[in-house]
Design a protein around this motif. Structure first.
Motif, mmCIF file in Angstrom:
data_model
loop_
_atom_site.group_PDB
_atom_site.id
_atom_site.type_symbol
_atom_site.label_atom_id
_atom_site.label_comp_id
_atom_site.label_asym_id
_atom_site.label_seq_id
_atom_site.Cartn_x
_atom_site.Cartn_y
_atom_site.Cartn_z
ATOM 1 N N ALA A 1 0.864 -0.924 0.065
ATOM 2 C CA ALA A 1 0.031 -0.145 0.033
ATOM 3 C C ALA A 1 0.925 1.273 0.087
ATOM 4 O O ALA A 1 0.802 2.053 -0.812
ATOM 5 N N ALA A 2 1.989 1.353 0.887
ATOM 6 C CA ALA A 2 2.832 2.429 0.833
ATOM 7 C C ALA A 2 3.370 2.627 -0.568
ATOM 8 O O ALA A 2 3.559 3.804 -0.936
ATOM 9 N N GLY A 3 3.657 1.550 -1.138
ATOM 10 C CA GLY A 3 4.508 1.764 -2.592
ATOM 11 C C GLY A 3 3.544 2.366 -3.232
ATOM 12 O O GLY A 3 3.857 3.124 -4.208
ATOM 13 N N GLU A 4 2.139 1.842 -3.264
ATOM 14 C CA GLU A 4 1.315 2.579 -4.354
ATOM 15 C C GLU A 4 1.089 3.929 -4.021
ATOM 16 O O GLU A 4 0.709 4.854 -5.011
ATOM 17 N N ILE A 5 0.989 4.464 -2.723
ATOM 18 C CA ILE A 5 0.781 5.680 -2.480
ATOM 19 C C ILE A 5 1.858 6.555 -2.998
ATOM 20 O O ILE A 5 1.752 7.814 -3.503
ATOM 21 N N LEU A 6 3.042 5.903 -2.804
ATOM 22 C CA LEU A 6 4.457 6.845 -3.173
ATOM 23 C C LEU A 6 4.251 6.766 -4.917
ATOM 24 O O LEU A 6 4.677 7.973 -5.342
ATOM 25 N N GLU A 7 3.575 5.920 -5.506
ATOM 26 C CA GLU A 7 3.445 5.937 -6.960
ATOM 27 C C GLU A 7 2.660 7.049 -7.568
ATOM 28 O O GLU A 7 2.849 7.878 -8.421
ATOM 29 N N LEU A 8 1.391 6.982 -6.411
ATOM 30 C CA LEU A 8 0.435 8.044 -6.925
ATOM 31 C C LEU A 8 1.259 9.322 -6.569
ATOM 32 O O LEU A 8 0.787 10.468 -7.543
ATOM 33 N N HIS A 9 1.832 9.759 -5.622
ATOM 34 C CA HIS A 9 2.586 11.047 -5.367
ATOM 35 C C HIS A 9 3.439 11.400 -6.496
ATOM 36 O O HIS A 9 3.497 12.601 -6.671
ATOM 37 N N ALA A 10 4.008 10.377 -7.092
ATOM 38 C CA ALA A 10 4.995 10.691 -8.120
ATOM 39 C C ALA A 10 4.540 10.751 -9.500
ATOM 40 O O ALA A 10 5.440 11.157 -10.386
ATOM 41 N N MET A 11 3.297 10.576 -9.800
ATOM 42 C CA MET A 11 2.679 10.674 -10.953
ATOM 43 C C MET A 11 3.119 12.016 -11.800
ATOM 44 O O MET A 11 2.583 12.905 -10.881
ATOM 45 N N HIS A 12 3.207 12.059 -12.981
ATOM 46 C CA HIS A 12 3.382 13.131 -13.765
ATOM 47 C C HIS A 12 4.604 13.973 -12.936
ATOM 48 O O HIS A 12 4.421 15.121 -13.321
ATOM 49 N N ASN A 13 5.344 13.617 -12.454
ATOM 50 C CA ASN A 13 6.431 14.381 -11.803
ATOM 51 C C ASN A 13 7.776 14.169 -12.854
ATOM 52 O O ASN A 13 8.182 13.157 -12.604
ATOM 53 N N PRO A 14 8.159 14.971 -13.398
ATOM 54 C CA PRO A 14 9.334 14.818 -14.368
ATOM 55 C C PRO A 14 10.690 14.908 -13.840
ATOM 56 O O PRO A 14 11.665 14.485 -14.499
ATOM 57 N N ASP A 15 10.733 15.464 -12.580
ATOM 58 C CA ASP A 15 11.889 15.581 -11.857
ATOM 59 C C ASP A 15 12.275 14.163 -10.596
ATOM 60 O O ASP A 15 13.094 14.453 -9.916
ATOM 61 N N LEU A 16 11.288 13.272 -10.734
ATOM 62 C CA LEU A 16 11.557 11.974 -9.913
ATOM 63 C C LEU A 16 12.876 11.559 -9.895
ATOM 64 O O LEU A 16 13.374 11.297 -11.065
ATOM 65 N N GLU A 17 13.703 11.281 -8.904
ATOM 66 C CA GLU A 17 14.984 11.006 -8.897
ATOM 67 C C GLU A 17 15.141 9.390 -8.697
ATOM 68 O O GLU A 17 13.928 8.792 -8.222
ATOM 69 N N VAL A 18 15.874 8.785 -9.070
ATOM 70 C CA VAL A 18 16.367 7.253 -9.179
ATOM 71 C C VAL A 18 15.827 6.598 -7.720
ATOM 72 O O VAL A 18 15.010 5.613 -7.652
ATOM 73 N N HIS A 19 16.452 7.323 -6.601
ATOM 74 C CA HIS A 19 16.142 6.677 -5.183
ATOM 75 C C HIS A 19 14.364 6.710 -4.972
ATOM 76 O O HIS A 19 14.133 5.859 -4.151
ATOM 77 N N GLU A 20 13.841 7.744 -5.541
ATOM 78 C CA GLU A 20 12.448 7.582 -5.472
ATOM 79 C C GLU A 20 11.743 6.530 -6.161
ATOM 80 O O GLU A 20 10.884 5.753 -5.567
ATOM 81 N N TYR A 21 12.287 6.451 -7.302
ATOM 82 C CA TYR A 21 11.660 5.328 -8.128
ATOM 83 C C TYR A 21 11.890 3.991 -7.515
ATOM 84 O O TYR A 21 10.982 3.137 -7.383
ATOM 85 N N LEU A 22 13.130 3.635 -6.856
ATOM 86 C CA LEU A 22 13.350 2.409 -6.480
ATOM 87 C C LEU A 22 12.435 2.095 -5.065
ATOM 88 O O LEU A 22 12.134 1.226 -5.000
ATOM 89 N N ALA A 23 12.203 3.017 -4.284
ATOM 90 C CA ALA A 23 11.339 3.183 -3.101
ATOM 91 C C ALA A 23 9.878 2.585 -3.528
ATOM 92 O O ALA A 23 9.370 1.740 -2.990
ATOM 93 N N ILE A 24 9.451 3.263 -4.728
ATOM 94 C CA ILE A 24 8.306 2.844 -5.363
ATOM 95 C C ILE A 24 8.329 1.456 -5.502
ATOM 96 O O ILE A 24 7.313 0.511 -5.357
ATOM 97 N N ILE A 25 9.045 0.969 -6.334
ATOM 98 C CA ILE A 25 9.204 -0.447 -6.650
ATOM 99 C C ILE A 25 9.454 -1.383 -5.566
ATOM 100 O O ILE A 25 8.976 -2.559 -5.687
ATOM 101 N N ARG A 26 10.264 -0.943 -4.680
ATOM 102 C CA ARG A 26 10.399 -1.841 -3.557
ATOM 103 C C ARG A 26 8.834 -2.270 -2.674
ATOM 104 O O ARG A 26 8.786 -3.463 -2.504
ATOM 105 N N GLY A 27 8.120 -1.164 -2.921
ATOM 106 C CA GLY A 27 6.914 -1.369 -2.240
ATOM 107 C C GLY A 27 6.080 -1.879 -2.963
ATOM 108 O O GLY A 27 5.389 -3.072 -2.364
ATOM 109 N N LYS A 28 5.873 -1.398 -4.355
ATOM 110 C CA LYS A 28 4.591 -2.127 -5.074
ATOM 111 C C LYS A 28 4.868 -3.371 -5.448
ATOM 112 O O LYS A 28 4.099 -4.076 -5.966
ATOM 113 N N THR A 29 6.160 -3.947 -5.742
ATOM 114 C CA THR A 29 6.507 -5.348 -6.308
ATOM 115 C C THR A 29 7.391 -6.217 -5.395
ATOM 116 O O THR A 29 7.051 -7.251 -5.195
#
Length: 324
Positions: free
Chosen positions: A144-172
């Motif tokens: 659930a936390a990973g999905e929320i992080l992904e929601l907050h990151a939607m359409h953010n062109p400045d998303l950093e690699v560590h933020e992406y890794l936190a998303i996929i660690r949670g959601k997958t």
């Protein structure tokens, strides 16, 4: 690579996995069954149940009814997240069939997903092992936390690699890790081996999602679904992050503006995905995933040799090389 061991084990295990899943679905409250069955029976690789089975068997557990039921609780949790995701994303299709909410409506889809998750949790509790309950609950919360992080990151062109890794660690990755840990716990393993198999599962999950994101830019004829779904949805995955770094300042400003508003045309999406392939950026992402696969291999190197260990190792190759 032929992946003969993995294919043979899947052919052996899938009938029993699907039978156990059918039994669990029949035990759900009757009003929730149609929507739940619609999602669960739409297909899927059944990777999480297989990993739970392999990790239990590698440590000496018997493949009895209890193990199959435990393994399938993870598929129920996964299916529940898919049902909720499709409502949130307003997705029309899931695995080539109508998404559950398009057939049964948003409310029924969400409630049936809740029923799947709740009953899976009850099934885990019946084993009387607090650590099993803890791992399952943690996976639920982290997903659930990973999905929320992904929601907050939607359409953010400045998303950093560590933020992406936190998303996929949670959601997958956390759910794949849980599958491995629960198999080890079912076998009565000590914490050292639970941790080793958990580390394998998390690394596998990270790599799996990264390869999935690389495949998203593949040609539609290759993957059998529209290319560039992540770009259309506003998810700045590694292929898109790498592509963005190669743009001029003017091109980057244009990309950022369209990404933030979801204004790319179909032609622009197709062109960007083609450029990513021509530049080999999707292959660079597979190389990034290989680092995690190497970590997964190292995590289980001390486990006893067995047919199950061979399959776990072959799964790493499957993830690296998969085409869809």
């Amino acid at each position: 690579m032929a992946l003969l061991l993995l294919k043979a084990r899947m052919a052996l295990e899938l009938p029993a996995i699907n039978k156990a899943l059918d039994t669990l679905l029949q035990e759900l409250p009757a009003p929730t069954q149609p929507a739940a069955k619609h999602t669960v029976k739409a297909g899927g690789k059944r990777l999480r149940p297989l990993l739970c089975l392999l990790c239990a068997r590698i440590l000496g557990a018997k493949a009895d009814e209890g193990l199959y039921r435990l393994a399938c609780t993870l598929e129920m949790l996964h299916a529940a997240t898919l049902m909720h995701d499709d409502v949130i994303d307003n997705a029309a299709l899931r695995r080539g069939t109508p998404a559950v909410h398009t057939v049964y409506g948003n409310t029924e889809a969400i409630l049936a997903g809740d029923a799947l998750l709740s009953y899976a949790n009850a099934c885990v509790a019946r084993y009387g092992n607090p650590r099993l309950c803890e791992v399952f609950a943690r996976a639920t919360a982290e997903t659930a936390a990973g999905e929320i992080l992904e929601l907050h990151a939607m359409h953010n062109p400045d998303l950093e690699v560590h933020e992406y890794l936190a998303i996929i660690r949670g959601k997958t990755a956390c759910l794949i890790r849980a599958a491995c840990e629960m198999g080890a716990l079912y076998a009565g393993a000590d914490e050292r081996r639970v941790a080793a198999l958990g580390a394998y599962g998390e690394a596998l999950g990270m790599a799996f999602q990264m390869v999935d994101d690389a495949l998203d830019v593949a040609d539609e004829a290759t993957i059998g679904k529209p290319t560039g779904g992540d770009l259309r949805e506003g998810k700045l995955t590694p292929p898109l992050q790498l592509y963005r770094t190669m743009l001029s300042e003017a091109e980057k400003a244009d990309f950022n503006a369209k990404f933030a508003t979801g204004a790319f045309t179909d032609e622009e999406v197709a062109s960007i995905c083609q450029r990513i392939r021509v530049l080999g950026l999707d292959d660079q992402v597979r190389n990034m995933a290989q680092g995690y696969l190497d970590e997964g291999r190292a995590a289980i190197r001390a486990l006893p040799e067995s047919g199950e260990l061979d399959v776990l190792l072959e799964i790493l190759t499957y993830v690296r090389d998969r085409k869809k």
